[in-house]
Write an enzyme that holds these catalytic residues in place. Structure first.
Site, PDB file in Angstrom:
ATOM      1  N   GLY A  85       0.816  -1.192   0.000  1.00  0.00           N
ATOM      2  CA  GLY A  85       0.000   0.000   0.000  1.00  0.00           C
ATOM      3  C   GLY A  85       0.854   1.248   0.000  1.00  0.00           C
ATOM      4  CD  GLU A 106       6.075  -0.775   4.249  1.00  0.00           C
ATOM      5  OE1 GLU A 106       4.996  -1.122   4.746  1.00  0.00           O
ATOM      6  OE2 GLU A 106       6.358   0.418   4.018  1.00  0.00           O
ATOM      7  CE  LYS A 124      -4.645   6.021   2.907  1.00  0.00           C
ATOM      8  NZ  LYS A 124      -4.300   4.625   3.149  1.00  0.00           N
TER       9      LYS A 124
END
Length: 235
Positions: A85, A106, A124
């Site tokens: 995400g 990540e 987002k």
């Protein structure tokens, strides 16, 4: 349509890029929960024979809970596709990540992937960074250096920096790697070259990693309020 439903819609499309035999990097956050569920269903019904590499403790737990094969970078240093995400994405798919504190791992996992797919809800999706995400850009730092690092970033780029506090204990938030996180609230009226900013901050001694993910995403899926999904590829 709820945000959770929008996240699920984006995740369902995102995992369609996973093919049989793929090594898959699994990110962190609420949207990834939906992706792992969808991926587990495909793995079971289509006999995908995939292997999954987590980018955080949360991701590892999700992989195990859903019965997906767990591997690591030691045995699989090249990843076919990473799914994660974002806290915010601009028009060029430059990302802010690290709201959950997992930015270093990540970025490591994503850097090993041949392809990186972003899944998120419509809140987002921004033209410019900072339009919707107001918590700033996370910067993971070695604890003894957070004060001088704060001073150097403000001197160079302006804005404000907050040492991220822990939620359920007194003191600062501590990452999976034993570091602190600074949240840099940059001046939204300025036009930044994010690649340049990322490089300069990364070069400050004591900075471990930034939450700026520049030129890393290949494609993004944004779940909309009406149930549709908007796709955007990197320029």
């Amino acid at each position: 349509m709820s945000l959770e439903a929008a996240k699920a819609a984006a995740a369902a499309l995102g995992v369609c890029a996973v093919a049989k035999g793929h090594v898959v990097g699994i990110g962190s956050g609420s949207t990834v929960v939906h992706a792992v569920k969808a991926l587990a269903h495909r793995h079971l019904t289509e006999q995908l024979n995939i292997k999954c590499i987590p980018s955080s403790f949360q991701a590892k737990q999700l992989i195990l809970e859903h019965g997906l094969p767990l591997v690591d970078l030691d045995s699989h240093p090249v990843i076919d596709i990473a799914i994660d995400g974002a806290d915010e994405a601009d028009a060029n798919l430059t990302l802010i990540k690290g709201g959950g504190g997992c930015l270093l791992q990540e970025k490591i996992v994503i850097s090993c992937a041949k392809k990186f797919i972003v899944i998120a809800d419509h809140t987002k999706d921004s033209k410019r960074l900072g339009e919707q995400y107001t918590k700033g850009i996370p910067i993971e730092v070695v604890p003894i250096a957070y004060v001088p690092i704060t001073a150097k970033i403000i001197k160079e780029f302006g804005g404000e920096i907050v040492l991220r506090p822990a939620i359920s204990k007194a003191g600062p938030c501590v990452t999976d790697n034993g570091n602190f996180i600074l949240d840099w609230k940059f001046d939204k009226t300025k036009d930044f070259n994010w690649d340049d900013v990322n490089t300069k901050i990364s070069m400050i001694p004591g900075v471990v990693e930034t939450g700026l993910f520049v030129a890393m995403a290949d494609k993004a899926y944004f779940g909309q309020a009406d149930g549709t999904v908007t796709e955007r590829s990197a320029k």
